[in-house]
Motif scaffolding. Structure first.
Motif, PDB file in Angstrom:
ATOM      1  N   ALA A   1       0.896  -1.409  -0.133  1.00 49.26           N
ATOM      2  CA  ALA A   1      -0.115   0.316   0.173  1.00 49.26           C
ATOM      3  C   ALA A   1       0.233   1.330   0.180  1.00 49.26           C
ATOM      4  CB  ALA A   1      -1.216   0.045   1.526  1.00 49.26           C
ATOM      5  N   ILE A   2       1.725   1.479   0.810  1.00 48.05           N
ATOM      6  CA  ILE A   2       2.913   2.632   0.938  1.00 48.05           C
ATOM      7  C   ILE A   2       3.596   2.721  -0.925  1.00 48.05           C
ATOM      8  CG2 ILE A   2       5.371   3.248   1.722  1.00 48.05           C
ATOM      9  CD1 ILE A   2       3.052   3.684   3.763  1.00 48.05           C
ATOM     10  N   LYS A   3       3.814   1.384  -0.670  1.00 50.69           N
ATOM     11  CA  LYS A   3       4.282   1.575  -2.913  1.00 50.69           C
ATOM     12  C   LYS A   3       3.447   2.376  -3.225  1.00 50.69           C
ATOM     13  CE  LYS A   3       7.143  -1.960  -2.366  1.00 50.69           C
ATOM     14  NZ  LYS A   3       7.458  -3.594  -2.702  1.00 50.69           N
ATOM     15  N   ARG A   4       1.988   1.968  -3.457  1.00 48.72           N
ATOM     16  CA  ARG A   4       1.030   2.973  -4.476  1.00 48.72           C
ATOM     17  C   ARG A   4       0.994   4.280  -3.806  1.00 48.72           C
ATOM     18  NH1 ARG A   4      -1.788  -0.943  -7.579  1.00 48.72           N
ATOM     19  NH2 ARG A   4      -1.519  -2.759  -7.479  1.00 48.72           N
ATOM     20  N   ILE A   5       0.483   4.531  -2.715  1.00 51.28           N
ATOM     21  CA  ILE A   5       0.561   5.501  -1.603  1.00 51.28           C
ATOM     22  C   ILE A   5       1.323   6.373  -2.356  1.00 51.28           C
ATOM     23  CG2 ILE A   5       0.371   7.446   0.228  1.00 51.28           C
ATOM     24  CD1 ILE A   5      -0.414   4.375   1.378  1.00 51.28           C
ATOM     25  N   ARG A   6       3.069   6.360  -2.717  1.00 54.92           N
ATOM     26  CA  ARG A   6       3.962   6.816  -3.032  1.00 54.92           C
ATOM     27  C   ARG A   6       3.618   7.580  -4.068  1.00 54.92           C
ATOM     28  NH1 ARG A   6      10.140   5.876  -2.096  1.00 54.92           N
ATOM     29  NH2 ARG A   6      10.184   8.335  -1.820  1.00 54.92           N
ATOM     30  N   THR A   7       3.698   6.698  -5.288  1.00 53.46           N
ATOM     31  CA  THR A   7       2.747   7.521  -6.238  1.00 53.46           C
ATOM     32  C   THR A   7       2.520   8.215  -7.048  1.00 53.46           C
ATOM     33  OG1 THR A   7       2.994   4.868  -6.901  1.00 53.46           O
ATOM     34  CG2 THR A   7       1.837   6.578  -8.450  1.00 53.46           C
ATOM     35  N   HIS A   8       1.144   9.112  -6.246  1.00 50.88           N
ATOM     36  CA  HIS A   8       0.581  10.642  -5.897  1.00 50.88           C
ATOM     37  C   HIS A   8       1.029  11.260  -4.503  1.00 50.88           C
ATOM     38  CE1 HIS A   8      -1.067   9.339 -10.231  1.00 50.88           C
ATOM     39  NE2 HIS A   8      -1.172   8.140  -9.594  1.00 50.88           N
ATOM     40  N   ALA A   9       1.163  10.808  -4.099  1.00 53.07           N
ATOM     41  CA  ALA A   9       1.199  11.357  -2.756  1.00 53.07           C
ATOM     42  C   ALA A   9       2.196  12.120  -2.549  1.00 53.07           C
ATOM     43  CB  ALA A   9       1.215  10.871  -1.564  1.00 53.07           C
ATOM     44  N   ASP A  10       2.462  13.680  -1.561  1.00 55.24           N
ATOM     45  CA  ASP A  10       3.389  14.447  -1.385  1.00 55.24           C
ATOM     46  C   ASP A  10       4.371  13.927  -0.243  1.00 55.24           C
ATOM     47  OD1 ASP A  10       3.107  17.424  -3.023  1.00 55.24           O
ATOM     48  OD2 ASP A  10       1.259  16.447  -2.486  1.00 55.24           O
ATOM     49  N   ALA A  11       4.156  13.007   0.530  1.00 49.79           N
ATOM     50  CA  ALA A  11       4.903  12.942   1.442  1.00 49.79           C
ATOM     51  C   ALA A  11       3.720  11.666   2.609  1.00 49.79           C
ATOM     52  CB  ALA A  11       4.933  14.075   2.041  1.00 49.79           C
ATOM     53  N   VAL A  12       4.780  11.063   2.691  1.00 45.67           N
ATOM     54  CA  VAL A  12       4.348   9.258   4.042  1.00 45.67           C
ATOM     55  C   VAL A  12       5.065   9.489   4.781  1.00 45.67           C
ATOM     56  CG1 VAL A  12       3.729   7.119   4.061  1.00 45.67           C
ATOM     57  CG2 VAL A  12       3.460   8.107   1.799  1.00 45.67           C
ATOM     58  N   ILE A  13       3.963   9.472   6.417  1.00 42.96           N
ATOM     59  CA  ILE A  13       4.231   9.525   7.143  1.00 42.96           C
ATOM     60  C   ILE A  13       4.373   8.139   7.744  1.00 42.96           C
ATOM     61  CG2 ILE A  13       4.830  10.547  10.302  1.00 42.96           C
ATOM     62  CD1 ILE A  13       4.284  13.149   8.925  1.00 42.96           C
ATOM     63  N   ARG A  14       5.468   6.997   7.569  1.00 46.56           N
ATOM     64  CA  ARG A  14       4.586   5.964   8.760  1.00 46.56           C
ATOM     65  C   ARG A  14       5.412   5.848  10.134  1.00 46.56           C
ATOM     66  NH1 ARG A  14       9.464   2.349   4.915  1.00 46.56           N
ATOM     67  NH2 ARG A  14       9.729   4.897   5.683  1.00 46.56           N
ATOM     68  N   ILE A  15       4.083   5.344  11.117  1.00 40.40           N
ATOM     69  CA  ILE A  15       4.342   5.755  12.521  1.00 40.40           C
ATOM     70  C   ILE A  15       4.080   4.148  12.785  1.00 40.40           C
ATOM     71  CG2 ILE A  15       2.619   6.243  13.889  1.00 40.40           C
ATOM     72  CD1 ILE A  15       1.311   8.517  12.446  1.00 40.40           C
ATOM     73  N   SER A  16       5.287   3.259  13.058  1.00 45.36           N
ATOM     74  CA  SER A  16       5.510   2.350  13.735  1.00 45.36           C
ATOM     75  C   SER A  16       4.330   2.117  14.777  1.00 45.36           C
ATOM     76  CB  SER A  16       6.742   1.981  13.141  1.00 45.36           C
ATOM     77  OG  SER A  16       6.987   0.431  13.656  1.00 45.36           O
ATOM     78  N   ASN A  17       3.913   1.398  15.349  1.00 40.01           N
ATOM     79  CA  ASN A  17       3.393   0.913  16.463  1.00 40.01           C
ATOM     80  C   ASN A  17       4.257   0.093  16.875  1.00 40.01           C
ATOM     81  OD1 ASN A  17       0.840   1.590  16.179  1.00 40.01           O
ATOM     82  ND2 ASN A  17      -0.032   0.406  14.831  1.00 40.01           N
ATOM     83  N   GLU A  18       4.910  -0.778  16.013  1.00 43.65           N
ATOM     84  CA  GLU A  18       6.460  -1.965  17.045  1.00 43.65           C
ATOM     85  C   GLU A  18       7.301  -0.567  17.714  1.00 43.65           C
ATOM     86  OE1 GLU A  18       7.164  -5.166  18.289  1.00 43.65           O
ATOM     87  OE2 GLU A  18       5.228  -4.724  16.864  1.00 43.65           O
ATOM     88  N   ARG A  19       7.295   0.464  17.037  1.00 42.81           N
ATOM     89  CA  ARG A  19       8.163   1.686  17.731  1.00 42.81           C
ATOM     90  C   ARG A  19       7.631   2.179  18.379  1.00 42.81           C
ATOM     91  NH1 ARG A  19      12.150   5.016  13.516  1.00 42.81           N
ATOM     92  NH2 ARG A  19      13.267   2.593  12.693  1.00 42.81           N
ATOM     93  N   LEU A  20       6.820   2.416  18.413  1.00 43.66           N
ATOM     94  CA  LEU A  20       5.721   3.623  19.786  1.00 43.66           C
ATOM     95  C   LEU A  20       5.602   2.154  21.155  1.00 43.66           C
ATOM     96  CD1 LEU A  20       3.099   4.939  17.762  1.00 43.66           C
ATOM     97  CD2 LEU A  20       5.301   5.861  18.643  1.00 43.66           C
ATOM     98  N   VAL A  21       6.174   1.117  21.244  1.00 43.35           N
ATOM     99  CA  VAL A  21       5.966   0.389  22.051  1.00 43.35           C
ATOM    100  C   VAL A  21       7.435  -0.308  22.656  1.00 43.35           C
ATOM    101  CG1 VAL A  21       3.377   0.424  22.346  1.00 43.35           C
ATOM    102  CG2 VAL A  21       4.913  -1.675  21.403  1.00 43.35           C
ATOM    103  N   ASP A  22       8.303  -1.583  23.498  1.00 38.93           N
ATOM    104  CA  ASP A  22       8.905  -1.664  24.488  1.00 38.93           C
ATOM    105  C   ASP A  22       9.015  -2.925  25.222  1.00 38.93           C
ATOM    106  OD1 ASP A  22       9.507  -0.420  25.673  1.00 38.93           O
ATOM    107  OD2 ASP A  22      10.650   0.769  25.367  1.00 38.93           O
ATOM    108  N   ARG A  23       9.517  -3.416  24.951  1.00 34.91           N
ATOM    109  CA  ARG A  23       9.890  -4.753  25.733  1.00 34.91           C
ATOM    110  C   ARG A  23       9.222  -4.276  27.390  1.00 34.91           C
ATOM    111  NH1 ARG A  23      14.366  -8.506  24.502  1.00 34.91           N
ATOM    112  NH2 ARG A  23      13.881  -9.458  22.318  1.00 34.91           N
TER     113      ARG A  23
END
Length: 384
Positions: free
Chosen positions: A151-173
């Motif tokens: 989906a990100i690859k398709r979005i990048r075709t036309h979007a000016d910018a994409v901010i990926r918000i990683s749920n995995e990075r927002l939490v840790d052990r």
């Protein structure tokens, strides 16, 4: 005969629309609307129950004849077909919009299938497009991750910018005992912070220069991706708390991304008690982590609601590429050329849609939609 003063021309403010797509995006935007009823927002989904629970004024139910009011069930193709079927409703919402912020969770059916289509429609309408995409947790499985990446690859075709918000990075052990509801809500909070900060920049006069043109420059030059971080503090040490929060933010890989960044926009918001020394403390601390030759722009907004508080956001670009050609539809980001029509003697840089081929998958190569004419993809102005 005395000269009469020229009448003052009223310049309209840039218009921002927040669009929540899919169940996750709808819930996030509904929460934003409850906190700030002045925010122009619309919710889009195939699931009627999700839309009913959102309690938001502007909703668009798509794919009624395809999903019969239920979710897309993780089927990306159903999500795409649903939005293509009702694309006219999307185009109506995009009239006179300068900045479209799309909020969605990727990895499922509706968000992953619909957002790339909406981005394409918004680009054709001449809007500046920023996508805030929540990425799935690792435990959601490899299939969800693969769907999100596609989906990100398709979005990048036309979007000016994409901010990926990683749920995995927002939490840790250390967050092992964190309630599940709070863990899933963290990405929504990040999205809310970002949307509200952009809204304040566009709707309120700042005491230090940062406006829509700065955002436009950032999004056009960031090479498709940018990172986002936010922090806030209260009390006597609020500036230190905010400075430390930005410098070590999880979405900036605990500050490591700052050292490699090439462009940064920082927006500070405080009350009437905001001190110059506090602004200096935050900016000096941040610049300790930035390259010397970085493109940096910052602004300060004073809002009485922030008395006793200080909040900050940072948009960070790892790559910085000057556009090779102007985009005639969105020059200076205000879309005024779009409203006034194309310049005489030039073909308009816009498409009228794909007609009977609207339901056919686009031909993607190197993150470009080859179904869009080359002169439009590259922003080349052709004589009539």
């Amino acid at each position: 005969m005395t000269d009469q003063p020229s009448p003052v021309t009223r310049i309209s403010s840039p218009r921002m629309l927040v669009m929540g797509v899919g169940s996750s995006g709808v819930r996030a935007v509904a929460a934003m609307s409850r906190l700030n009823p002045s925010l122009a927002a619309v919710a889009i989904d195939t699931d009627t129950k999700v839309l009913e629970d959102a309690s938001i004024e502007r909703i668009i139910h798509v794919g009624g004849s395809i999903t019969r009011g239920f979710s897309a069930g993780g089927d990306v193709e159903l999500g795409r077909q649903s939005i293509e079927k009702d694309s006219s409703s999307i185009r109506t919402q995009l009239r006179q919009v300068d900045l479209l912020v799309i909020v969605a969770g990727l990895g499922g059916g509706t968000g992953s299938g619909a957002v790339p289509v909406i981005v394409r429609i918004a680009r054709e309408a001449g809007a500046l497009v920023l996508v805030m995409a929540g990425m799935p947790f690792a435990f959601e499985g490899r299939k969800a991750a693969r769907i999100a990446d596609e989906a990100i690859k398709r979005i990048r075709t036309h979007a000016d910018a994409v901010i990926r918000i990683s749920n995995e990075r927002l939490v840790d052990r250390s967050d092992a005992d964190l309630p599940a509801e709070q863990a899933f809500a963290r990405s929504h909070q990040v999205m809310t912070d970002g949307v509200f900060s952009l809204w304040r920049m566009l709707s309120k006069n700042g005491v230090c220069g940062l406006d829509f043109s700065c955002i436009h420059t950032m999004l056009r030059n960031c090479d498709g991706f940018c990172h986002f971080a936010s922090a806030d503090g209260a009390g006597e040490n609020r500036a230190s708390v905010v400075a430390e929060g930005l410098a070590k933010h999880r979405l900036l890989n605990k500050g490591k991304l700052l050292a490699a960044s090439q462009g940064v926009v920082v927006s500070l918001t405080g009350g009437h008690d905001l001190k110059l020394s506090e602004i200096e403390e935050v900016m000096n601390r941040l610049q300790e982590n930035l390259p010397e030759d970085i493109w940096l722009n910052f602004g300060v907004v004073v809002d009485p609601a922030f008395d006793g508080r200080l909040a900050a956001i940072a948009l960070v670009a790892e790559q910085w590429k000057e556009p090779l050609v102007d985009d005639a539809n969105r020059q200076l980001g205000f879309s005024f050329n779009r409203r006034q029509g194309p310049m005489q003697g030039e073909l308009p840089l816009e498409t009228a849609g794909k007609g009977e081929f609207a339901y056919i998958d686009p031909t993607i190569h190197n993150n470009q939609d080859l179904d869009v004419p080359c002169y439009i993809r590259r922003g080349i102005k052709l004589p009539r």
